[in-house]
Design a protein around this motif. Sequence first.
Motif, PDB file in Angstrom:
ATOM      1  N   MET A   1       0.933  -1.240   0.126  1.00  0.00           N
ATOM      2  CA  MET A   1      -0.242  -0.251  -0.148  1.00  0.00           C
ATOM      3  C   MET A   1       0.925   1.087   0.214  1.00  0.00           C
ATOM      4  N   ASP A   2       1.728   1.435   1.041  1.00  0.00           N
ATOM      5  CA  ASP A   2       2.237   2.732   1.083  1.00  0.00           C
ATOM      6  C   ASP A   2       3.529   2.679   0.271  1.00  0.00           C
ATOM      7  N   GLY A   3       3.550   3.607  -0.659  1.00  0.00           N
ATOM      8  CA  GLY A   3       4.994   3.667  -1.290  1.00  0.00           C
ATOM      9  C   GLY A   3       4.651   3.164  -2.592  1.00  0.00           C
ATOM     10  N   THR A   4       3.581   2.648  -2.856  1.00  0.00           N
ATOM     11  CA  THR A   4       3.256   1.679  -4.104  1.00  0.00           C
ATOM     12  C   THR A   4       2.131   1.960  -4.642  1.00  0.00           C
ATOM     13  N   ILE A 104      -3.716  -6.864  -1.475  1.00  0.00           N
ATOM     14  CA  ILE A 104      -2.895  -5.728  -0.905  1.00  0.00           C
ATOM     15  C   ILE A 104      -2.314  -6.661   0.299  1.00  0.00           C
ATOM     16  N   ALA A 105      -0.821  -6.547   0.431  1.00  0.00           N
ATOM     17  CA  ALA A 105      -0.312  -6.932   1.615  1.00  0.00           C
ATOM     18  C   ALA A 105       0.575  -5.998   2.108  1.00  0.00           C
ATOM     19  N   SER A 106       0.292  -5.614   3.378  1.00  0.00           N
ATOM     20  CA  SER A 106       0.842  -4.377   3.840  1.00  0.00           C
ATOM     21  C   SER A 106       1.476  -4.547   5.494  1.00  0.00           C
ATOM     22  N   ASN A 107       2.342  -3.654   5.677  1.00  0.00           N
ATOM     23  CA  ASN A 107       2.898  -3.606   7.037  1.00  0.00           C
ATOM     24  C   ASN A 107       2.027  -2.618   7.997  1.00  0.00           C
ATOM     25  N   GLY A 108       1.104  -1.813   7.142  1.00  0.00           N
ATOM     26  CA  GLY A 108       0.112  -1.035   7.543  1.00  0.00           C
ATOM     27  C   GLY A 108      -0.812  -1.717   8.754  1.00  0.00           C
ATOM     28  N   GLN A 109      -1.435  -0.911   9.809  1.00  0.00           N
ATOM     29  CA  GLN A 109      -2.284  -1.350  10.762  1.00  0.00           C
ATOM     30  C   GLN A 109      -3.811  -1.425   9.914  1.00  0.00           C
ATOM     31  N   ILE A 110      -4.521  -2.490  10.218  1.00  0.00           N
ATOM     32  CA  ILE A 110      -5.947  -2.871   9.867  1.00  0.00           C
ATOM     33  C   ILE A 110      -6.804  -1.403   9.537  1.00  0.00           C
ATOM     34  N   GLU A 111      -7.006  -0.499  10.538  1.00  0.00           N
ATOM     35  CA  GLU A 111      -7.604   0.596  10.498  1.00  0.00           C
ATOM     36  C   GLU A 111      -7.509   1.580   9.477  1.00  0.00           C
ATOM     37  N   SER A 131      -3.280  -7.087   6.475  1.00  0.00           N
ATOM     38  CA  SER A 131      -2.313  -6.430   7.554  1.00  0.00           C
ATOM     39  C   SER A 131      -1.503  -7.223   8.151  1.00  0.00           C
ATOM     40  N   ILE A 132      -0.295  -6.919   8.338  1.00  0.00           N
ATOM     41  CA  ILE A 132       0.762  -7.767   8.994  1.00  0.00           C
ATOM     42  C   ILE A 132       0.204  -7.880  10.505  1.00  0.00           C
ATOM     43  N   SER A 137       4.113 -13.654  13.153  1.00  0.00           N
ATOM     44  CA  SER A 137       5.614 -13.486  13.051  1.00  0.00           C
ATOM     45  C   SER A 137       6.014 -11.757  12.660  1.00  0.00           C
ATOM     46  N   GLN A 138       4.828 -11.171  12.191  1.00  0.00           N
ATOM     47  CA  GLN A 138       5.315  -9.933  11.764  1.00  0.00           C
ATOM     48  C   GLN A 138       5.928  -9.807  10.564  1.00  0.00           C
ATOM     49  N   ASN A 139       6.063 -11.020   9.746  1.00  0.00           N
ATOM     50  CA  ASN A 139       6.973 -10.914   8.529  1.00  0.00           C
ATOM     51  C   ASN A 139       6.265 -10.898   7.325  1.00  0.00           C
ATOM     52  N   LYS A 140       6.701 -10.052   6.305  1.00  0.00           N
ATOM     53  CA  LYS A 140       5.790  -9.927   5.402  1.00  0.00           C
ATOM     54  C   LYS A 140       5.783 -11.041   4.401  1.00  0.00           C
TER      55      LYS A 140
END
Length: 213
Positions: A1-4, A104-111, A131-132, A137-140
Amino acid sequence: MDGTLFQTNKILEISLKETFDHLRMLNLWEKETPIEKYREIMGVPLPVVWETLLPDHKNIVREQANDFFHEKLITHINEGNGALYPHVVEVFNLLKNNGCSIFIASNGQIEYLQAIVRHYHLDRWVTETFSIQQIQSQNKGDLVQTIVKKYTIEKGAVIGDRLSDINAAKSNGLMAIGCNFDFAQEDELAQADIKIDSLLELRMIVEKLSCKA
């Protein structure tokens, strides 16, 4: 999402400034707002973000700063202060017309992700947003693996601007397409299978992927 897909830079600096102004008001910060540091680490999980920006603070302060920051981000999204990157809608239409499923696969929060999807009506094209926060694991790479397994994906690509996106593609046997956009770093993009400077360049790549819904 971010930067893409989403030009996070349009709301990032002001939201970060507002967050650190808030911390100053609480006598929890005295230095300049670490905007450049944040730019350097864009794409890492949020706990790492706040450990890096607030290395000498307790976790409770980091969590409060993160909550305040996201409230500001969502406010700016809802007020229309952000923007999609050029050609997102055109490329999404192209992908859907060629039988591709979009996730969309993102490290951003759900909200935060939901706010962008809702404001720009991205669910017209996007099958599902991940969302991550949804994985322990917090791994993309693991996040993308979740998508691959859920939708039985055999061929596809991960399109992103940071090393975490490139690694997520390679760890799942997918093509890694690096976007040379605002937050991208040359040494990271060098590890992608393909580098693009505009989303329009995906036109020529789509045929090679032979996507199926």
